[in-house]
Design a protein around this motif. Structure first.
Motif, mmCIF file in Angstrom:
data_model
loop_
_atom_site.group_PDB
_atom_site.id
_atom_site.type_symbol
_atom_site.label_atom_id
_atom_site.label_comp_id
_atom_site.label_asym_id
_atom_site.label_seq_id
_atom_site.Cartn_x
_atom_site.Cartn_y
_atom_site.Cartn_z
ATOM 1 N N SER A 1 15.705 -13.365 -50.540
ATOM 2 C CA SER A 1 14.571 -14.017 -49.898
ATOM 3 C C SER A 1 14.294 -13.461 -48.502
ATOM 4 O O SER A 1 13.294 -13.790 -47.901
ATOM 5 N N LEU A 2 15.166 -12.616 -47.978
ATOM 6 C CA LEU A 2 14.958 -12.010 -46.669
ATOM 7 C C LEU A 2 14.065 -10.775 -46.752
ATOM 8 O O LEU A 2 13.418 -10.415 -45.770
ATOM 9 N N THR A 3 13.985 -10.148 -47.903
ATOM 10 C CA THR A 3 13.221 -8.916 -48.064
ATOM 11 C C THR A 3 11.732 -9.088 -47.769
ATOM 12 O O THR A 3 11.165 -8.252 -47.058
ATOM 13 N N PRO A 4 11.048 -10.122 -48.268
ATOM 14 C CA PRO A 4 9.623 -10.262 -47.916
ATOM 15 C C PRO A 4 9.386 -10.468 -46.422
ATOM 16 O O PRO A 4 8.383 -10.002 -45.883
ATOM 17 N N LEU A 5 10.304 -11.111 -45.758
ATOM 18 C CA LEU A 5 10.170 -11.311 -44.321
ATOM 19 C C LEU A 5 10.275 -9.991 -43.568
ATOM 20 O O LEU A 5 9.532 -9.739 -42.608
ATOM 21 N N LEU A 6 11.165 -9.116 -44.014
ATOM 22 C CA LEU A 6 11.280 -7.793 -43.403
ATOM 23 C C LEU A 6 10.027 -6.960 -43.654
ATOM 24 O O LEU A 6 9.559 -6.246 -42.762
ATOM 25 N N ILE A 7 9.482 -7.039 -44.860
ATOM 26 C CA ILE A 7 8.261 -6.299 -45.162
ATOM 27 C C ILE A 7 7.103 -6.822 -44.331
ATOM 28 O O ILE A 7 6.276 -6.050 -43.840
ATOM 29 N N LEU A 8 7.029 -8.118 -44.135
ATOM 30 C CA LEU A 8 5.974 -8.686 -43.300
ATOM 31 C C LEU A 8 6.113 -8.248 -41.849
ATOM 32 O O LEU A 8 5.119 -7.965 -41.172
ATOM 33 N N ALA B 1 4.348 -9.468 -54.251
ATOM 34 C CA ALA B 1 5.206 -9.228 -55.410
ATOM 35 C C ALA B 1 6.669 -9.538 -55.108
ATOM 36 O O ALA B 1 7.362 -10.146 -55.933
ATOM 37 N N LEU B 2 7.139 -9.140 -53.927
ATOM 38 C CA LEU B 2 8.547 -9.408 -53.594
ATOM 39 C C LEU B 2 8.801 -10.862 -53.232
ATOM 40 O O LEU B 2 9.934 -11.326 -53.313
ATOM 41 N N SER B 3 7.766 -11.609 -52.827
ATOM 42 C CA SER B 3 8.013 -13.017 -52.551
ATOM 43 C C SER B 3 7.939 -13.881 -53.806
ATOM 44 O O SER B 3 8.535 -14.943 -53.838
ATOM 45 N N THR B 4 7.246 -13.405 -54.836
ATOM 46 C CA THR B 4 7.241 -14.182 -56.081
ATOM 47 C C THR B 4 8.378 -13.796 -57.017
ATOM 48 O O THR B 4 8.729 -14.567 -57.899
ATOM 49 N N TRP B 5 8.973 -12.624 -56.826
ATOM 50 C CA TRP B 5 10.048 -12.173 -57.716
ATOM 51 C C TRP B 5 11.284 -13.068 -57.676
ATOM 52 O O TRP B 5 11.818 -13.417 -58.736
ATOM 53 N N PRO B 6 11.796 -13.487 -56.506
ATOM 54 C CA PRO B 6 12.967 -14.393 -56.526
ATOM 55 C C PRO B 6 12.654 -15.755 -57.132
ATOM 56 O O PRO B 6 13.524 -16.357 -57.765
ATOM 57 N N ALA B 7 11.420 -16.212 -56.991
ATOM 58 C CA ALA B 7 11.080 -17.515 -57.577
ATOM 59 C C ALA B 7 11.025 -17.433 -59.099
ATOM 60 O O ALA B 7 11.374 -18.399 -59.789
ATOM 61 N N GLU B 8 10.596 -16.290 -59.631
ATOM 62 C CA GLU B 8 10.556 -16.134 -61.090
ATOM 63 C C GLU B 8 11.949 -16.003 -61.683
ATOM 64 O O GLU B 8 12.208 -16.486 -62.779
ATOM 65 N N ASN B 9 12.849 -15.339 -60.988
ATOM 66 C CA ASN B 9 14.191 -15.097 -61.511
ATOM 67 C C ASN B 9 15.229 -16.094 -61.011
ATOM 68 O O ASN B 9 16.403 -15.945 -61.325
#
Length: 98
Positions: A57-64, A43-51
């Motif tokens: 874009s660093l947030t999904p990497l931290l979650i991973l 969800a957090l990796s598709t959110w910046p692409a939609e908006n």
């Protein structure tokens, strides 16, 4: 609400319900935690692409990264509890005895 958002929300909700109600084995609890983190990651990796936002874009990497740490810690706990208690049943684990 689009079909993609509905699938992310339902995956997250079902994973939380699975963690809350099916707590017999440590492996099933760890799988529910991993599916919660996976739903959040997607969800957090598709959110910046939609908006069309590039700043988050660093947030999904931290979650991973945290997901990998959580998986390693969970597997270490699984191996340790299997060696000391003989099974991975959660009702055998007592914090006062450990």
């Amino acid at each position: 609400m689009s079909l993609i958002h509905l699938s992310f929300y339902s995956t997250f909700t079902l994973s939380c319900l699975g963690l809350a109600f099916h707590r017999t084995h440590l492996v099933s609890a760890l799988l529910c935690l991993e599916s919660i983190i996976l739903a959040m990651y997607i969800a957090l990796s598709t959110w910046p692409a939609e908006n069309l936002i590039t700043s988050s874009s660093l947030t999904p990497l931290l979650i991973l990264t945290f997901s990998a740490c959580e998986a390693g810690t969970g597997l270490a706990m699984l191996v340790a509890s299997s060696r000391t208690h003989g099974s991975d049943h959660l009702h055998n684990l007592n914090l006062l005895q450990c």
